[in-house]
Write a protein that holds these residues in place. Structure first.
Motif, PDB file in Angstrom:
ATOM      1  N   TYR A 140       6.156  -9.306  17.231  1.00  0.00           N
ATOM      2  CA  TYR A 140       6.434  -8.552  18.467  1.00  0.00           C
ATOM      3  C   TYR A 140       5.219  -8.513  19.408  1.00  0.00           C
ATOM      4  N   PRO A 173       2.333  -4.950  -4.188  1.00  0.00           N
ATOM      5  CA  PRO A 173       2.236  -6.145  -3.341  1.00  0.00           C
ATOM      6  C   PRO A 173       3.134  -7.270  -3.855  1.00  0.00           C
ATOM      7  N   VAL A 174       3.812  -7.890  -2.956  1.00  0.00           N
ATOM      8  CA  VAL A 174       4.642  -9.046  -3.296  1.00  0.00           C
ATOM      9  C   VAL A 174       3.765 -10.287  -3.157  1.00  0.00           C
ATOM     10  N   VAL A 196       7.125  -1.270  18.473  1.00  0.00           N
ATOM     11  CA  VAL A 196       7.639   0.020  18.012  1.00  0.00           C
ATOM     12  C   VAL A 196       9.139   0.123  18.263  1.00  0.00           C
ATOM     13  N   ALA A 239       0.864  -1.193   0.000  1.00  0.00           N
ATOM     14  CA  ALA A 239       0.000   0.000   0.000  1.00  0.00           C
ATOM     15  C   ALA A 239       0.901   1.244   0.000  1.00  0.00           C
ATOM     16  N   GLY A 262       2.463  -6.843  19.748  1.00  0.00           N
ATOM     17  CA  GLY A 262       1.963  -5.578  20.283  1.00  0.00           C
ATOM     18  C   GLY A 262       3.005  -4.738  20.979  1.00  0.00           C
ATOM     19  N   GLN A 263       4.261  -5.179  20.956  1.00  0.00           N
ATOM     20  CA  GLN A 263       5.352  -4.383  21.561  1.00  0.00           C
ATOM     21  C   GLN A 263       6.390  -4.108  20.472  1.00  0.00           C
ATOM     22  N   TYR A 312      -4.230   0.449  26.735  1.00  0.00           N
ATOM     23  CA  TYR A 312      -3.010   1.257  26.628  1.00  0.00           C
ATOM     24  C   TYR A 312      -3.423   2.641  26.156  1.00  0.00           C
ATOM     25  N   GLY A 365       0.446  -0.045   7.595  1.00  0.00           N
ATOM     26  CA  GLY A 365       0.116  -1.112   8.551  1.00  0.00           C
ATOM     27  C   GLY A 365       0.134  -0.629   9.993  1.00  0.00           C
TER      28      GLY A 365
HETATM   29  C1  LIG Z   1      -3.734  -0.590  17.004  1.00  0.00           C
HETATM   30  C2  LIG Z   1      -2.327  -1.017  17.329  1.00  0.00           C
HETATM   31  C3  LIG Z   1      -1.707  -0.484  18.456  1.00  0.00           C
HETATM   32  C4  LIG Z   1      -0.384  -0.842  18.755  1.00  0.00           C
HETATM   33  N1  LIG Z   1       0.257  -0.190  19.766  1.00  0.00           N
HETATM   34  C5  LIG Z   1       1.582  -0.415  19.973  1.00  0.00           C
HETATM   35  C6  LIG Z   1       2.290   0.382  20.888  1.00  0.00           C
HETATM   36  O1  LIG Z   1       1.768   1.345  21.466  1.00  0.00           O
HETATM   37  N2  LIG Z   1       3.609   0.080  21.109  1.00  0.00           N
HETATM   38  C7  LIG Z   1       4.226  -0.950  20.467  1.00  0.00           C
HETATM   39  O2  LIG Z   1       5.398  -1.210  20.737  1.00  0.00           O
HETATM   40  N3  LIG Z   1       3.568  -1.678  19.522  1.00  0.00           N
HETATM   41  C8  LIG Z   1       2.283  -1.415  19.239  1.00  0.00           C
HETATM   42  N4  LIG Z   1       1.633  -2.092  18.255  1.00  0.00           N
HETATM   43  C9  LIG Z   1       2.402  -3.053  17.435  1.00  0.00           C
HETATM   44  C10 LIG Z   1       3.338  -2.327  16.463  1.00  0.00           C
HETATM   45  O3  LIG Z   1       2.667  -1.257  15.859  1.00  0.00           O
HETATM   46  C11 LIG Z   1       3.830  -3.306  15.404  1.00  0.00           C
HETATM   47  O4  LIG Z   1       4.404  -4.429  16.038  1.00  0.00           O
HETATM   48  C12 LIG Z   1       4.877  -2.689  14.487  1.00  0.00           C
HETATM   49  O5  LIG Z   1       4.423  -1.475  13.947  1.00  0.00           O
HETATM   50  C13 LIG Z   1       5.199  -3.685  13.391  1.00  0.00           C
HETATM   51  O6  LIG Z   1       5.937  -3.033  12.373  1.00  0.00           O
HETATM   52  P1  LIG Z   1       6.214  -3.827  11.044  1.00  0.00           P
HETATM   53  O7  LIG Z   1       6.953  -2.963  10.140  1.00  0.00           O
HETATM   54  O8  LIG Z   1       6.842  -5.144  11.375  1.00  0.00           O
HETATM   55  O9  LIG Z   1       4.749  -4.169  10.466  1.00  0.00           O
HETATM   56  P2  LIG Z   1       3.684  -3.158   9.810  1.00  0.00           P
HETATM   57  O10 LIG Z   1       3.807  -1.795  10.316  1.00  0.00           O
HETATM   58  O11 LIG Z   1       2.355  -3.819   9.915  1.00  0.00           O
HETATM   59  O12 LIG Z   1       4.144  -3.089   8.314  1.00  0.00           O
HETATM   60  C14 LIG Z   1       4.012  -4.169   7.425  1.00  0.00           C
HETATM   61  C15 LIG Z   1       3.897  -3.562   6.036  1.00  0.00           C
HETATM   62  O13 LIG Z   1       4.000  -4.615   5.079  1.00  0.00           O
HETATM   63  C16 LIG Z   1       3.122  -4.326   4.031  1.00  0.00           C
HETATM   64  N5  LIG Z   1       2.846  -5.595   3.374  1.00  0.00           N
HETATM   65  C17 LIG Z   1       2.146  -6.624   3.857  1.00  0.00           C
HETATM   66  N6  LIG Z   1       2.114  -7.629   2.980  1.00  0.00           N
HETATM   67  C18 LIG Z   1       2.841  -7.233   1.909  1.00  0.00           C
HETATM   68  C19 LIG Z   1       3.167  -7.831   0.665  1.00  0.00           C
HETATM   69  N7  LIG Z   1       2.754  -9.052   0.344  1.00  0.00           N
HETATM   70  N8  LIG Z   1       3.915  -7.131  -0.220  1.00  0.00           N
HETATM   71  C20 LIG Z   1       4.357  -5.890   0.090  1.00  0.00           C
HETATM   72  N9  LIG Z   1       4.061  -5.263   1.266  1.00  0.00           N
HETATM   73  C21 LIG Z   1       3.313  -5.935   2.161  1.00  0.00           C
HETATM   74  C22 LIG Z   1       1.911  -3.712   4.693  1.00  0.00           C
HETATM   75  O14 LIG Z   1       1.149  -2.940   3.788  1.00  0.00           O
HETATM   76  C23 LIG Z   1       2.566  -2.875   5.790  1.00  0.00           C
HETATM   77  O15 LIG Z   1       2.791  -1.557   5.397  1.00  0.00           O
HETATM   78  C24 LIG Z   1       0.311  -1.789  17.936  1.00  0.00           C
HETATM   79  C25 LIG Z   1      -0.332  -2.339  16.819  1.00  0.00           C
HETATM   80  C26 LIG Z   1      -1.632  -1.964  16.514  1.00  0.00           C
HETATM   81  C27 LIG Z   1      -2.296  -2.544  15.292  1.00  0.00           C
END
Ligand SMILES: Cc1cc2nc3c(=O)[nH]c(=O)nc-3n(C[C@H](O)[C@H](O)[C@H](O)COP(=O)(O)OP(=O)(O)OC[C@H]3O[C@@H](n4cnc5c(N)ncnc54)[C@H](O)[C@@H]3O)c2cc1C
Length: 474
Positions: free
Chosen positions: A384, A213-214, A389, A62, A386-387, A298, A67
């Protein structure tokens, strides 16, 4: 009230960022990163800083920050996901777990350092984290947790017990009996961090392709660029390393349906509170704030004077299905609003401005991983629970060392190479997760002070059963 639209954080950032181009066609790169959330972006940022000569591309379905990274609660917390006992089974043993805890605490400062160095304006305030107990059962859990913390040698500089008076001097939470304060936590505006980080990576020469998208990730023997391949409808990207950074979205990739469970988390944010409400609540330190309930909440005080508060709501969608642009069901919005009004009566008249949700990745044993196989060039990080960031930053730095083949203290941390078993197939997966959260909600209800002593004991016992199943708090 706005509902969905991905998150309030993007609306507060002035809307969605201008879209970057999609992949123009087949491509060869040194490193291809799938997913433009914090994990992918931090990895790209550090890799490009260490090896500017590498061709690094991010392939994002996207847009960067679509995400969980653009939707979360904004806690940059040093809390570790999963079980200490499971991480302690790695060769580093308990010392390895201590090293992971210390690394996560340092990571909070590292995020702040990069935000300052790159002029990323994401309202970063390192005000610490408060965990409040609002029932006697929660207080007992808080004290038990503190005893375990002291037993492993952490003092007030890591976790400090606050009496109800000391807590109220920071934040006035109705009915709070006590609190635990951990200095290693910061508050951010999540989408602002994602947007700023994407721009910082680009300044280092990283190419981000959006709306790309992959569809599959695998090995590509015989390719001039090396071992791995990411397939898209625009063509294949061949690279020496392909890193999967898709956390809560991983189940949609072929062969990974049962690897990470997309757990929902839901949030609401109020309209800005009046100065008199803030006078009553306090919260001038901008601590991130949660409770000790089983189905915990939270919250943060936002830079624009609102309360943003989250919780589990509908925990999981059948078949690992995903939300539609973060739209949240009215029952969850009502439940979170009740929590808000109960804990902060001064905010009782504040309208809810926006509600949204997102998915985070939960492995079967609730323990995160950073994994890289030099032979195939395939790697991944996430889970992770929910943890994520702060953890995504640490994972990004660790993946950087692993991809570059440089052994370091980070590559020795116990989550490196950690493997979790697959989730059960449906309908067991849905039944298990919904059963667990029904149990947690019942336990919380029984533990409320109005209930009988026998009910409270039963609630505590049910909570322990839930924890044993989920691995939380062990
Ligand atoms: C509502 C909410 C509240 C939260 N609060 C906290 C908090 O306060 N503190 C904390 O530590 N953690 C929190 N978390 C968890 C934290 O946000 C996530 O663990 C962290 O952001 C994960 O980052 P990421 O890059 O691994 O995944 P994401 O940020 O989910 O990114 C994954 C990306 O991959 C892309 N993607 C998916 N599939 C494909 C594909 N096939 N091809 C190409 N791109 C793709 C998606 O579009 C997305 O942009 C929360 C999560 C949510 C949903």
């Amino acid at each position: 009230m706005h509902n969905g639209e991905i998150s309030y954080w993007w609306r507060a950032s002035g809307g969605f960022p201008p879209r970057r181009p999609s992949l123009p066609g087949p491509l060869e790169a040194d490193v291809a990163i799938v997913g433009g959330g914090y994990t992918g972006l931090w990895t790209a940022y550090y890799l490009a800083g260490r090896r500017p000569e590498l061709r690094i591309v991010v392939l994002e379905a996207a847009f960067a920050g679509y995400g969980a990274s653009g939707r979360n609660g904004g806690w940059v917390t040093a809390e570790m996901s999963g079980s200490r006992a499971i991480y302690a089974k790695a060769p580093g043993g308990v010392a390895g777990v201590r090293a992971l805890e210390a690394a996560l605490r340092e990571t909070v400062d590292e995020v702040g350092r990069v935000c300052a160095a790159e002029s990323i304006e994401c309202d970063f305030v390192k005000g610490g984290r408060l965990s409040v107990a609002t029932t006697p059962s929660q207080l007992a859990r808080l004290r038990d947790g503190l005893a375990a913390i002291r037993e492993r040698g952490d003092g007030d500089d890591v976790y400090e017990f606050l009496s109800s008076g000391e807590l109220a001097a920071r934040v006035n939470v109705a009915g709070a009996l006590a609190g635990l304060f951990a200095p290693a936590s910061a508050r951010i505006q999540p989408a602002a961090l994602a947007a700023g980080l994407a721009a910082a990576a680009e300044r280092r020469g990283v190419q981000i392709y959006e709306a790309t998208p992959v569809s599959a990730i695998g090995t590509a023997p015989g390719s001039a660029a090396g071992g791995a391949i990411a397939r898209t409808k625009f063509g294949d990207v061949r690279a020496r390393s392909v890193l999967r950074c898709t956390e809560g979205y991983t189940a949609a990739l072929p062969g990974l349906r049962r690897a990470l469970l997309p757990m929902n988390s839901h949030m609401i944010v109020t309209e800005p509170l009046s100065p008199s409400a803030w006078k009553e609540i306090g919260w001038e330190g901008c601590e991130t704030l949660g409770d000790e309930a089983h189905a915990y909440m939270y919250a943060q005080r936002t830079a624009d004077g609102r309360i943003a508060l989250g919780g589990r709501g509908v925990p999981y969608r059948y078949g690992s299905a995903l939300d539609h642009l973060g739209e949240t069901d009215p029952t969850t919005v009502a439940a979170l609003t009740r929590v808000l009004r109960r804990m902060f009566p001064a905010a009782a008249s504040a309208e809810i401005a926006h509600a949204w949700c997102g998915v985070l990745g939960v492995p079967r044993d609730w323990c995160a991983t950073v994994t890289y196989h030099p032979a195939s060039g395939l790697g991944w990080a996430g889970g992770y629970t929910g943890q994520g960031v702060a953890a995504a930053n640490l994972a990004g730095r660790t993946l950087t060392d692993l991809v570059l083949g440089e052994a370091s203290p980070l590559t020795a941390l116990p989550w490196v190479g950690h493997r979790s078993r697959a989730w059960e197939p449906e309908p067991a997966r849905w039944t298990g997760v919904h059963g667990l959260y029904a149990l947690y909600r019942l336990a919380d209800r029984l533990e409320s002070p109005a209930d009988s002593t026998a009910g409270v004991r039963l609630g505590e016992a049910l909570g322990r059963v839930g924890d044993a199943i989920s691995g939380i708090r062990h």
